[in-house]
Design a protein around this motif. Sequence first.
Motif, PDB file in Angstrom:
ATOM      1  N   THR A 101     101.139  -5.469 -76.350  1.00  0.00           N
ATOM      2  CA  THR A 101     101.472  -4.776 -77.605  1.00  0.00           C
ATOM      3  C   THR A 101     102.575  -4.349 -77.599  1.00  0.00           C
ATOM      4  O   THR A 101     103.431  -3.960 -77.054  1.00  0.00           O
ATOM      5  N   PRO A 102     102.873  -4.386 -79.079  1.00  0.00           N
ATOM      6  CA  PRO A 102     103.775  -4.247 -79.637  1.00  0.00           C
ATOM      7  C   PRO A 102     104.666  -2.235 -79.958  1.00  0.00           C
ATOM      8  O   PRO A 102     104.276  -1.465 -79.383  1.00  0.00           O
ATOM      9  N   TRP A 103     105.956  -2.259 -79.565  1.00  0.00           N
ATOM     10  CA  TRP A 103     106.377  -0.722 -79.391  1.00  0.00           C
ATOM     11  C   TRP A 103     106.728  -0.630 -80.776  1.00  0.00           C
ATOM     12  O   TRP A 103     107.342  -0.625 -81.300  1.00  0.00           O
ATOM     13  N   LEU A 104     105.287   0.420 -80.871  1.00  0.00           N
ATOM     14  CA  LEU A 104     105.753   1.180 -82.045  1.00  0.00           C
ATOM     15  C   LEU A 104     105.227   3.002 -82.017  1.00  0.00           C
ATOM     16  O   LEU A 104     105.558   2.727 -80.585  1.00  0.00           O
ATOM     17  N   LYS A 105     105.945   3.406 -82.873  1.00  0.00           N
ATOM     18  CA  LYS A 105     105.794   4.923 -82.470  1.00  0.00           C
ATOM     19  C   LYS A 105     104.253   5.289 -81.952  1.00  0.00           C
ATOM     20  O   LYS A 105     103.851   6.178 -81.075  1.00  0.00           O
ATOM     21  N   GLU A 106     103.448   4.790 -82.063  1.00  0.00           N
ATOM     22  CA  GLU A 106     102.048   5.076 -82.123  1.00  0.00           C
ATOM     23  C   GLU A 106     101.338   4.656 -80.513  1.00  0.00           C
ATOM     24  O   GLU A 106     100.250   4.905 -80.170  1.00  0.00           O
ATOM     25  N   THR A 107     101.812   3.531 -80.121  1.00  0.00           N
ATOM     26  CA  THR A 107     101.654   2.825 -79.160  1.00  0.00           C
ATOM     27  C   THR A 107     102.620   3.467 -77.432  1.00  0.00           C
ATOM     28  O   THR A 107     102.337   2.856 -76.388  1.00  0.00           O
ATOM     29  N   GLU A 108     103.690   4.154 -78.222  1.00  0.00           N
ATOM     30  CA  GLU A 108     104.639   5.012 -76.577  1.00  0.00           C
ATOM     31  C   GLU A 108     103.704   5.012 -76.001  1.00  0.00           C
ATOM     32  O   GLU A 108     102.397   6.553 -75.965  1.00  0.00           O
ATOM     33  N   GLY A 109     103.791   5.255 -74.622  1.00  0.00           N
ATOM     34  CA  GLY A 109     102.758   5.991 -74.031  1.00  0.00           C
ATOM     35  C   GLY A 109     101.593   5.512 -73.795  1.00  0.00           C
ATOM     36  O   GLY A 109      99.947   6.538 -72.728  1.00  0.00           O
ATOM     37  N   LEU A 110     100.502   4.417 -74.189  1.00  0.00           N
ATOM     38  CA  LEU A 110      99.893   3.855 -74.265  1.00  0.00           C
ATOM     39  C   LEU A 110      98.832   3.940 -72.521  1.00  0.00           C
ATOM     40  O   LEU A 110      97.857   4.646 -72.976  1.00  0.00           O
ATOM     41  N   ILE A 111      99.916   3.224 -72.141  1.00  0.00           N
ATOM     42  CA  ILE A 111      99.308   3.311 -70.629  1.00  0.00           C
ATOM     43  C   ILE A 111      99.433   4.199 -69.824  1.00  0.00           C
ATOM     44  O   ILE A 111     100.715   4.033 -69.597  1.00  0.00           O
ATOM     45  N   THR A 112      97.824   4.567 -69.349  1.00  0.00           N
ATOM     46  CA  THR A 112      98.834   5.998 -68.291  1.00  0.00           C
ATOM     47  C   THR A 112      97.790   5.437 -66.469  1.00  0.00           C
ATOM     48  O   THR A 112      97.204   4.798 -66.640  1.00  0.00           O
ATOM     49  N   GLY A 113      98.811   7.021 -66.444  1.00  0.00           N
ATOM     50  CA  GLY A 113      98.681   6.515 -64.604  1.00  0.00           C
ATOM     51  C   GLY A 113      96.681   6.607 -64.468  1.00  0.00           C
ATOM     52  O   GLY A 113      96.560   6.230 -63.415  1.00  0.00           O
ATOM     53  N   ALA A 114      96.165   7.230 -65.523  1.00  0.00           N
ATOM     54  CA  ALA A 114      94.595   7.043 -65.500  1.00  0.00           C
ATOM     55  C   ALA A 114      94.016   6.132 -65.213  1.00  0.00           C
ATOM     56  O   ALA A 114      93.309   5.504 -64.182  1.00  0.00           O
ATOM     57  N   HIS A 115      94.949   5.184 -66.317  1.00  0.00           N
ATOM     58  CA  HIS A 115      94.342   3.356 -66.944  1.00  0.00           C
ATOM     59  C   HIS A 115      94.618   2.715 -65.294  1.00  0.00           C
ATOM     60  O   HIS A 115      93.714   1.719 -64.197  1.00  0.00           O
ATOM     61  N   PHE A 116      95.667   3.165 -64.655  1.00  0.00           N
ATOM     62  CA  PHE A 116      96.520   2.488 -63.106  1.00  0.00           C
ATOM     63  C   PHE A 116      95.889   3.023 -62.173  1.00  0.00           C
ATOM     64  O   PHE A 116      94.936   2.275 -61.351  1.00  0.00           O
ATOM     65  N   ALA A 117      94.982   3.255 -62.127  1.00  0.00           N
ATOM     66  CA  ALA A 117      94.404   4.583 -60.712  1.00  0.00           C
ATOM     67  C   ALA A 117      92.637   3.957 -60.758  1.00  0.00           C
ATOM     68  O   ALA A 117      92.317   4.416 -59.907  1.00  0.00           O
ATOM     69  N   SER A 118      92.102   3.584 -62.565  1.00  0.00           N
ATOM     70  CA  SER A 118      90.622   3.338 -62.017  1.00  0.00           C
ATOM     71  C   SER A 118      90.910   1.504 -61.977  1.00  0.00           C
ATOM     72  O   SER A 118      89.579   0.746 -62.313  1.00  0.00           O
ATOM     73  N   MET A 119      91.866   0.542 -61.758  1.00  0.00           N
ATOM     74  CA  MET A 119      91.943  -0.540 -61.392  1.00  0.00           C
ATOM     75  C   MET A 119      90.506  -1.024 -59.682  1.00  0.00           C
ATOM     76  O   MET A 119      90.971  -0.102 -59.111  1.00  0.00           O
ATOM     77  N   LYS A 120      90.343  -2.076 -59.810  1.00  0.00           N
ATOM     78  CA  LYS A 120      89.865  -2.804 -58.737  1.00  0.00           C
ATOM     79  C   LYS A 120      90.870  -3.109 -57.605  1.00  0.00           C
ATOM     80  O   LYS A 120      91.741  -3.113 -58.066  1.00  0.00           O
ATOM     81  N   PRO A 121      90.490  -2.734 -56.541  1.00  0.00           N
ATOM     82  CA  PRO A 121      90.664  -3.167 -55.440  1.00  0.00           C
ATOM     83  C   PRO A 121      91.312  -4.438 -55.438  1.00  0.00           C
ATOM     84  O   PRO A 121      90.671  -5.683 -56.139  1.00  0.00           O
ATOM     85  N   GLY A 122      93.258  -4.217 -54.854  1.00  0.00           N
ATOM     86  CA  GLY A 122      93.525  -6.129 -55.475  1.00  0.00           C
ATOM     87  C   GLY A 122      94.275  -6.281 -56.529  1.00  0.00           C
ATOM     88  O   GLY A 122      94.299  -7.567 -56.723  1.00  0.00           O
TER      89      GLY A 122
END
Length: 328
Positions: free
Chosen positions: A209-230
Amino acid sequence: MKPKALYILDAGSFEVIYGPEERAALASQVQFLGEPLTKHDCAEHPDQLREVEFIFSGWGAPLMDEKFLAAAPKLKAVFYGAGSVRGFVTDALWKRGIVVTSAYAANAIPVVEYTLGVILLSLKHFWRHVATVKSQQDRSSLALPVPGAYRSTVGIISLGMIGRQVCERLRTHDVCVLAYDPFSKPPENVEMCALEEIFRRADVVSLHTPWLKETEGLITGAHFASMKPGATFINTARGAVVRENEMLEVLTRRPDLHAVLDVTWPEPPVKESPLYTLPNVVLTPHIAGAMSNECRRMGQYMVEELRRYLAGQPLQWQITEVLAAKLA
């Protein structure tokens, strides 16, 4: 009479981008008014710009604002042998109707190659195995199971030039490819889904994803927390698209996850950042883009663009004001 031209870019970038073959090809079509200049040379001696029609540039391009353009009244086109043009284009440049073309597509190729390599290594849990062998000094200890590159799932976030090419390269592998991009149509054999679903389902998630005002902080801790094991997260885009503190919090309590980060925010990370010490973070120093000989491809793209321009043909990589805003 050949059109008059100048090289204007960082001294260290000149020979990296424009090798002997590229310089000879350009010199056969335009007349260079002198030796390569830096932006500081232009600021100190703006009279050198008086006759220039074409500028061949790259990293270290001068800001082409009203003052610069007033010193270059005959300027018609800028051939930028690097990626994003956002560092030097201005409203004044667009108003003058000066043609701008960039080698961003050439710079995308090594990013795609890097990403594909990291994805395949991540599906083997390469990073975990390397750390285990070194720490235990025992090559017989395997951290199983691994997803492998058969019927595993790869998630691609954003389908710009790089994301689409990664999807295309993955077609030759037996993996399921998911993609998230609310503004693009899916490539062949790619399943479009929500961003949250990408993180829940994928064995490897790759951010483009390009760095735009609209995309700053798009990926959050909740996204990482939901990742499958490994699972593994790869970022070759821009660090500011990720909420880094939230990512670090999850990676600290989820040692089963890995993050392969070629970009961060800030870049480089601040001293004593956990990014340097967390065992499940792999940092590379912004090497996914063109390096060494790969940079000559960008110079070659500018050679080809000049030929098209002089022949009155459409440019393949011309940058418009709208496109410039999207290419971070």
